[in-house]
Structure formats: structure tokens, C-alpha cells
Design an enzyme around this catalytic site. Structure first.
Site, mmCIF file in Angstrom:
data_model
loop_
_atom_site.group_PDB
_atom_site.id
_atom_site.type_symbol
_atom_site.label_atom_id
_atom_site.label_comp_id
_atom_site.label_asym_id
_atom_site.label_seq_id
_atom_site.Cartn_x
_atom_site.Cartn_y
_atom_site.Cartn_z
ATOM 1 N N TYR A 1 0.811 -1.220 0.000
ATOM 2 C CA TYR A 1 0.000 0.000 0.000
ATOM 3 C C TYR A 1 0.844 1.270 0.000
ATOM 4 O O TYR A 1 0.333 2.350 -0.277
ATOM 5 C CB TYR A 1 -0.938 0.021 1.219
ATOM 6 N N LYS B 1 3.848 -15.012 4.241
ATOM 7 C CA LYS B 1 4.179 -15.955 3.176
ATOM 8 C C LYS B 1 5.705 -16.045 3.181
ATOM 9 O O LYS B 1 6.372 -15.687 2.212
ATOM 10 C CB LYS B 1 3.622 -15.434 1.845
ATOM 11 N N ASP C 1 -1.974 -18.552 2.603
ATOM 12 C CA ASP C 1 -2.895 -19.413 1.851
ATOM 13 C C ASP C 1 -3.532 -20.441 2.790
ATOM 14 O O ASP C 1 -4.733 -20.710 2.734
ATOM 15 C CB ASP C 1 -2.212 -20.071 0.644
ATOM 16 N N ASP D 1 -5.884 -6.997 4.426
ATOM 17 C CA ASP D 1 -7.042 -6.526 3.657
ATOM 18 C C ASP D 1 -7.848 -7.719 3.161
ATOM 19 O O ASP D 1 -9.072 -7.787 3.335
ATOM 20 C CB ASP D 1 -6.550 -5.686 2.473
ATOM 21 N N ASP E 1 -11.726 -9.552 4.694
ATOM 22 C CA ASP E 1 -12.968 -9.813 3.949
ATOM 23 C C ASP E 1 -13.408 -11.261 4.126
ATOM 24 O O ASP E 1 -14.593 -11.549 4.321
ATOM 25 C CB ASP E 1 -12.788 -9.502 2.454
HETATM 26 C C1 IPM Z 1 -10.518 -1.747 3.307
HETATM 27 C C2 IPM Z 1 -10.721 -1.337 1.881
HETATM 28 C C3 IPM Z 1 -9.595 -0.385 1.490
HETATM 29 C C4 IPM Z 1 -8.293 -1.142 1.606
HETATM 30 C C5 IPM Z 1 -9.718 0.250 0.095
HETATM 31 C C6 IPM Z 1 -11.070 0.851 -0.142
HETATM 32 C C7 IPM Z 1 -8.620 1.252 -0.133
HETATM 33 O O1 IPM Z 1 -10.777 -2.436 1.045
HETATM 34 O O2 IPM Z 1 -10.547 -0.870 4.186
HETATM 35 O O3 IPM Z 1 -10.332 -2.925 3.565
HETATM 36 O O4 IPM Z 1 -7.852 -1.768 0.637
HETATM 37 O O5 IPM Z 1 -7.702 -1.087 2.659
HETATM 38 MN MN MN Z 2 -10.656 -4.327 2.119
#
Ligand code: IPM
Ligand code: MN
Length: 340
Positions: free
Chosen positions: A133, A184, A217, A241, A245
Site C-alpha cells: 500500500y 508468506k 494461503d 485486507d 474480507d
Molecule cells: C478496506 C478497503 C480499502 C483497503 C480500500 C477501499 C482502499 O478495502 O478498508 O479494507 O484496501 O484497505
Molecule cells: Mn478491504
């Protein structure tokens, strides 16, 4: 009850359902007895489309001075291609993370009934200012057959260590103290080695914390098949990140997932936001799930030291057993207020 202090909170409702869920969260916070004075900031996709503004130094400095920043969601509707990728991500969200030195992205998860990870509680501590990032890299010979694109990953000892230390502190506070480094190391040998050594070094100060390591993984499998194993996961910016999710999905969906972008050194305001996006398809229908925004406000209250109000709201969220779809934003909020 809380003390008499009034907290100054910058509210970036943003786009889509962002303003609806932040309003609901603030209502719950106030009902828990915490006094907040809000200052709205009009930032995000709509603002950008209207007058081309994303963020500037003066606004960033203004935000720094607040006690906290509460953000709803930022982004255009799916399929709306008027804003090139990166404009809002780099220009607004990452600008705040980097500019305010929000070096921890803390994401707690609690498996809701019926989810794959039902009953499991764990947290992801994601490094939030480095890794891929950081934006190191570039393009040469753009658009030619000899085009070169590089995207580096920045890992400083300073950045890794402050993140790992924060994660150990979180892990040490658990009933069953456990920290898992996810990386990793078998392929990303330079960065992986730095992360592993730092976990070993800092871990020596936290004798009571069990330390484990998973390749990223494999962690994807374990999060689905045996999420019980986790206490605190510490990992780099991009792995964190993606994993968060997945963690959201196995614990009930990102409608529930909260996050705190923290500057634990407190050299600037920290930022609290639900993990979910703007969900333009349901804006104004009253169907947005406010629980992620409410849980993000809980993290805000914890950071502000309002631990009693935070605990009471967290309990109300945990005890909530209503049908989110049937109740909608207002109904869910009402149920939480009743439980307070
Ligand atoms: C998150 C989002 C952000 C990230 C994006 C929108 C920049 O996906 O907060 O997880 O990648 O960190
Ligand atoms: Mn995200």
C-alpha cells in the site's frame, strides 16, 4: 455512566448508505450516555463528482485535531466508471491512513449464529501504513510492448515492530492469549524474515502469549475450517485486507464487520469505519444494516476511554437476535436502543 466530557467527532458519512449507518451509530452512542459534538465533512465520490475535490492538506490537518473520525462508506456505485480507480482510495482513504499515521487497522470478528464461524471470536491486526500500500514502484515504457510495472512492498523494522507490539498487547488481554503471524515467509523471504524475527523478539516480552505462524494461503483454509484456533492474527497490509474480507464472510458477512484505523501513539485522530462499502443499490430504502457502523462506534468509544458505554453497546449488539432484513436500519437501531 460516562464522564461529562463532550467528544468532538468528525463525521464523514460519505456515499451511498454511509450517512444512514453513521447516523444510526451516533444515535446509539448518544443513547449510551456519551456526549458527542459532531462536525460533518462532505467527502467521497459524490463530492468528487460534484466539484473535483478529494482531500487537501488543510482538511487533513483539521481532521487531525478531532477526538475521533467516524466514517460511513466511500465510493461510487458499482458500474459507475466516472472515477478512475485509486482517486478516492489513494486520495482520500489512504491519505488519511498515512497522513494521520493510522498505523493499525484493528478488525474484531464475532461469528454470528448460523455463520461458519459461529461462536468464534478473533481479531485481525493489520499493518496499515506500509506493505504494497505504500505505493512504491512505477511504470516504464507505458503502453509499449516493453512496458514494466513494479509495485514494491515496504516493510520497515519500525513499522513492523509497532504493529506487532500492538498485536501482542491485544493478544495478552485475551482470556486465552494467542497470536498468529500470517505471512508468506516461504516465498516473500525478505519481508517474511523481518516479520518473523520481530514477532520472536517482541514475543519474548509477552511470555504468556502462545505464538503461532500460518502461511497466508493456509490461513484462508483455517479461517473457513477451524476459525476457533485464532485469537489475534497479525499480518501485513495487503494480507490483512484480503483476510479481513474472508473473516467477515465466515463470521456472518461484512454487514457486521467493524474496523478501527488507529494511531495508538495519539499524534492525531483515529478513524472508525465499517468494513462494508457504500451499497448504492439500497440507499434510501431503509434496509442498510447499521450493526457494522455501530460496532465501529464501539471501537471509537473504547479508544476514547468510554469503556463502560462501549461494553454496553457491544453487549446490545451481541445480544441482538432480530431479523436485520425485516427490521431494517431504523428497526435494528430501535432494538439496540431498547437493549441499552
Ligand atoms: C478496506 C478497503 C480499502 C483497503 C480500500 C477501499 C482502499 O478495502 O478498508 O479494507 O484496501 O484497505
Ligand atoms: Mn478491504
Amino acid at each position: 455512566m460516562s464522564n461529562q466530557r463532550t467528544y468532538r467527532v468528525a463525521v464523514l458519512g460519505g456515499d451511498g448508505i454511509g450517512p444512514e449507518v453513521t447516523e444510526a451509530a451516533l444515535e446509539v452512542v448518544r443513547a449510551a450516555g456519551v456526549s458527542v459534538a459532531t462536525t460533518p465533512f462532505d467527502l467521497g465520490a459524490a463530492r468528487y463528482l460534484r466539484d473535483g475535490f478529494v482531500m487537501d492538506d488543510a482538511t487533513l490537518e483539521q481532521l487531525r485535531g478531532f477526538d475521533a473520525i467516524l466514517l460511513g462508506a466511500v465510493g461510487p456505485a458499482i458500474g459507475d466508471t466516472r472515477i478512475p480507480g485509486g482517486v478516492l482510495e489513494r486520495g482520500l482513504l489512504l491519505r488519511m491512513r498515512f497522513g494521520l499515521d493510522l498505523y493499525i487497522n484493528y478488525r474484531p470478528f464475532r461469528g454470528v449464529p448460523g455463520s461458519l464461524a459461529e461462536g468464534c471470536e478473533f481479531a485481525i491486526v493489520r499493518e496499515n501504513t506500509e506493505g504494497p500500500y505504500a505505493g512504491e514502484g512505477g511504470v516504464l515504457r507505458y503502453g509499449t510492448p516493453h512496458e514494466v510495472a513494479t509495485q514494491g512492498s515496504v516493510n520497515t523494522r519500525f513499522g513492523v515492530e509497532r504493529c506487532v507490539r500492538y498485536a501482542f498487547e491485544r493478544a495478552a488481554a485475551l482470556a486465552k492469549p494467542k497470536l498468529t503471524l500470517v505471512h508468506k515467509t516461504n516465498v516473500l523471504t525478505f519481508a517474511g524474515d523481518l516479520w518473523s524475527r520481530v514477532v520472536g523478539e517482541v514475543g519474548s516480552e509477552f511470555a504468556g502469549v502462545e505464538v503461532d505462524y500460518n502461511h497466508v494461503d493456509a490461513a484462508c483454509i483455517y479461517l473457513v475450517e477451524s476459525p476457533k484456533r485464532y485469537g489475534v492474527i497479525v499480518t501485513d497490509n495487503l494480507f490483512g485486507d484480503i483476510l479481513s474480507d474472508l473473516a467477515g464472510a465466515v463470521t456472518g458477512g461484512i454487514g457486521y464487520a467493524a474496523s478501527a484505523n488507529l494511531n495508538p501513539a495519539r499524534t492525531g485522530a483515529s478513524l472508525f469505519e465499517p468494513v462494508h462499502g457504500a451499497a448504492h443499490d439500497i440507499v434510501g430504502t431503509g434496509r442498510a444494516n447499521p450493526l457494522a457502523a455501530v460496532s465501529s462506534a464501539v471501537l471509537m468509544l473504547e479508544h476514547l476511554g468510554e469503556t463502560d458505554a462501549a461494553a454496553r453497546i457491544a453487549r446490545a449488539v451481541a445480544d441482538f437476535d432480530g431479523d436485520v432484513t425485516a427490521l431494517g436500519t431504523a428497526g435494528v437501531t430501535r432494538e439496540l436502543l431498547e437493549r441499552l
